[in-house]
Design a protein around this motif. Structure first.
Motif, PDB file in Angstrom:
ATOM      1  N   TRP A  13       0.830  -1.204   0.000  1.00 47.08           N
ATOM      2  CA  TRP A  13       0.000   0.000   0.000  1.00 47.08           C
ATOM      3  C   TRP A  13       0.870   1.263   0.000  1.00 47.08           C
ATOM      4  N   LYS A  14       0.436   2.242  -0.788  1.00 46.77           N
ATOM      5  CA  LYS A  14       1.221   3.444  -1.058  1.00 46.77           C
ATOM      6  C   LYS A  14       0.692   4.628  -0.237  1.00 46.77           C
ATOM      7  N   TRP A  15       1.029   4.621   1.058  1.00 43.98           N
ATOM      8  CA  TRP A  15       0.546   5.670   1.947  1.00 43.98           C
ATOM      9  C   TRP A  15       1.102   7.038   1.573  1.00 43.98           C
ATOM     10  N   ASN A  16       2.300   7.068   1.031  1.00 45.09           N
ATOM     11  CA  ASN A  16       2.931   8.352   0.710  1.00 45.09           C
ATOM     12  C   ASN A  16       2.320   9.033  -0.511  1.00 45.09           C
ATOM     13  N   ASP A  17       1.488   8.311  -1.245  1.00 49.77           N
ATOM     14  CA  ASP A  17       0.888   8.896  -2.446  1.00 49.77           C
ATOM     15  C   ASP A  17      -0.330   9.763  -2.147  1.00 49.77           C
ATOM     16  N   ILE A  18      -0.876   9.666  -0.938  1.00 50.21           N
ATOM     17  CA  ILE A  18      -2.060  10.466  -0.606  1.00 50.21           C
ATOM     18  C   ILE A  18      -1.633  11.902  -0.298  1.00 50.21           C
ATOM     19  N   LEU A  68      -4.892   3.251  -1.997  1.00 49.88           N
ATOM     20  CA  LEU A  68      -3.637   2.770  -1.410  1.00 49.88           C
ATOM     21  C   LEU A  68      -3.059   1.607  -2.200  1.00 49.88           C
ATOM     22  N   THR A  69      -3.915   0.818  -2.799  1.00 44.06           N
ATOM     23  CA  THR A  69      -3.442  -0.344  -3.561  1.00 44.06           C
ATOM     24  C   THR A  69      -2.763   0.073  -4.856  1.00 44.06           C
ATOM     25  N   PHE A  70      -3.312   1.060  -5.546  1.00 42.98           N
ATOM     26  CA  PHE A  70      -2.808   1.413  -6.876  1.00 42.98           C
ATOM     27  C   PHE A  70      -2.123   2.777  -6.927  1.00 42.98           C
TER      28      PHE A  70
END
Length: 405
Positions: A158-163, A226-228
């Motif tokens: 999961w890409k938490w830093n992308d939010i 978060l997945t993509f």
């Protein structure tokens, strides 16, 4: 149905999109309850009685029969027909995403999908429409569960830093419009309350359904994004890694969208016929149904024309999420934010406490601001998308077949 674009809303709005999902749910729960409150009044003995039956009746009471009902009817027709357009467009998007190398463009897939919807012109019973809607709901819940389970299998990635934390003024209004559009149930609330076995439980029902909706939508949007991450597409099922998996899920979505189309279409047809086709002297145009309850030939032609119109608009405006944001910014905010509060203030002003009046006024101001900002930036984004440019003018772009992913 449009929850498939909620992860994309998080891409556009970040944490603020998740906050909007919850906050808009609260506001729409409140405006739904006060709209129903406008249906009731006290008689001379102090008994509470239902004096209005619908949203249109309330508008007629406040604005007069010559203007009130027509304004609300136009907004309802726009909302319902735009929903139909989005279903057609979603079918095209999903099939095109499933078979990107088939040599068939998006417009052709939209036309093929519309051909399957032409029998809707012959619908005359809400019973048939309701059964289609029921099975659509069952299928949709299964698909949502499959997508969520897949996302949890990728929890370690999961890409938490992308939010994003900040608000991007060029993209957040699109996100907000998508959220508002998904909560526009005020059209049906008076009818729903009037058909409840125990109307006294209406407020409780509104509270729990909006809590459940906000919780599920917020979690689905967050988990999907978060997945993509930054690669999240307008329709999340197109992000699934395996092409056979994408095809299966998308085809089920297409079937669901096709079966969902009859409900808003049937509602729009009923409003149009009730408003414009009741025969003289009530209306200028004659009735679409003859004395034995059968559709007249020109009535069928009119209904078929309505299906074709939704197809043409879907072809000419092929940007699902942005169009949804534009629609939600106008009809959604008027029907769900501004008008219920305005009607409540006009009808119940002398019976409301000061803080109830203040909260209604705050919601009206919020609704008008959201409508103005959302329509401006969503409209700009749609124009740029049609030109093959990114929705945010400060970002670089690589046009792909005239579309923006």
């Amino acid at each position: 149905m449009f929850i498939v674009s909620f992860p994309y809303a998080v891409l556009q709005g970040g944490y603020w999109a998740i906050f909007a999902i919850i906050f808009v749910s609260y506001i729409c729960c409140h405006t739904g309850k006060i709209l129903v409150d406008c249906l009731y009044d006290e008689d001379k003995y102090g008994n509470v009685i239902r004096v209005h039956c619908s949203y249109v009746d309330v508008a007629n009471h406040v604005w007069g029969s010559k203007l009130g009902g027509k304004i609300v009817n136009v907004a309802q027709i726009i909302e319902l027909l735009m929903t139909c357009i989005l279903y057609v467009l979603l079918c095209g998007e999903l099939i095109h995403g499933s078979f990107p190398n088939a040599g068939v463009d998006l417009s052709s897939w939209i036309m093929i999908s519309t051909a399957l919807l032409l029998p809707c012109a012959f619908l005359q019973s809400i019973k048939s429409v309701s059964w289609l809607s029921f099975w659509c709901t069952v299928a949709h819940m299964i698909i949502n569960a499959v997508i969520i389970i897949f996302c949890f299998t990728k929890i370690e990635e999961w890409k938490w830093n992308d939010i994003q934390l900040e608000i991007d003024i060029w993209t957040f209004p699109i996100s907000l419009g998508i959220v508002v559009f998904s909560y526009t149930s005020q059209i049906f609330v008076p009818t729903l309350e009037g058909n409840m076995t125990n109307p006294q439980r209406f407020s409780c029902m509104m509270n729990w359904t909006h809590i459940a909706a906000a919780a599920f939508k917020a979690l689905f949007a967050l988990i999907g994004f978060l997945t993509f991450g930054m690669g999240t597409k307008e329709v999340i099922s197109n992000n699934l890694p395996s092409q056979p998996f994408i095809i299966v899920i998308n085809i089920i979505f297409v079937i669901k969208a096709l079966f969902s189309y009859p409900l808003p279409y049937f509602a729009a047809v009923e409003i149009l016929e009730e408003t414009f086709f009741r025969g003289k002297p009530k209306t200028f145009f004659p009735q679409c149904i003859d004395s034995v309850g059968k559709l007249k030939v020109w009535g069928v032609a009119l209904r078929l024309w309505l299906v074709i119109v939704t197809m043409l608009l879907a072809i000419f405006i092929p940007h699902f999420a942005i169009l949804m944001g534009l629609i939600g910014s106008f009809t959604g905010t008027m029907l769900s934010f501004v008008w219920p509060c305005y009607f409540h203030l006009k009808i119940k002003w002398h019976k409301l406490r000061w803080y109830s009046r203040a909260w209604d006024i705050v919601i009206i101001i919020l609704g008008l601001c959201c409508a103005a900002v959302g329509m401006y930036y969503s409209g700009r984004a749609l124009v740029r998308a049609l030109q093959g440019l990114p929705t945010d003018p400060y970002k670089t772009h690589i046009p792909i077949h005239g579309r923006v992913n």
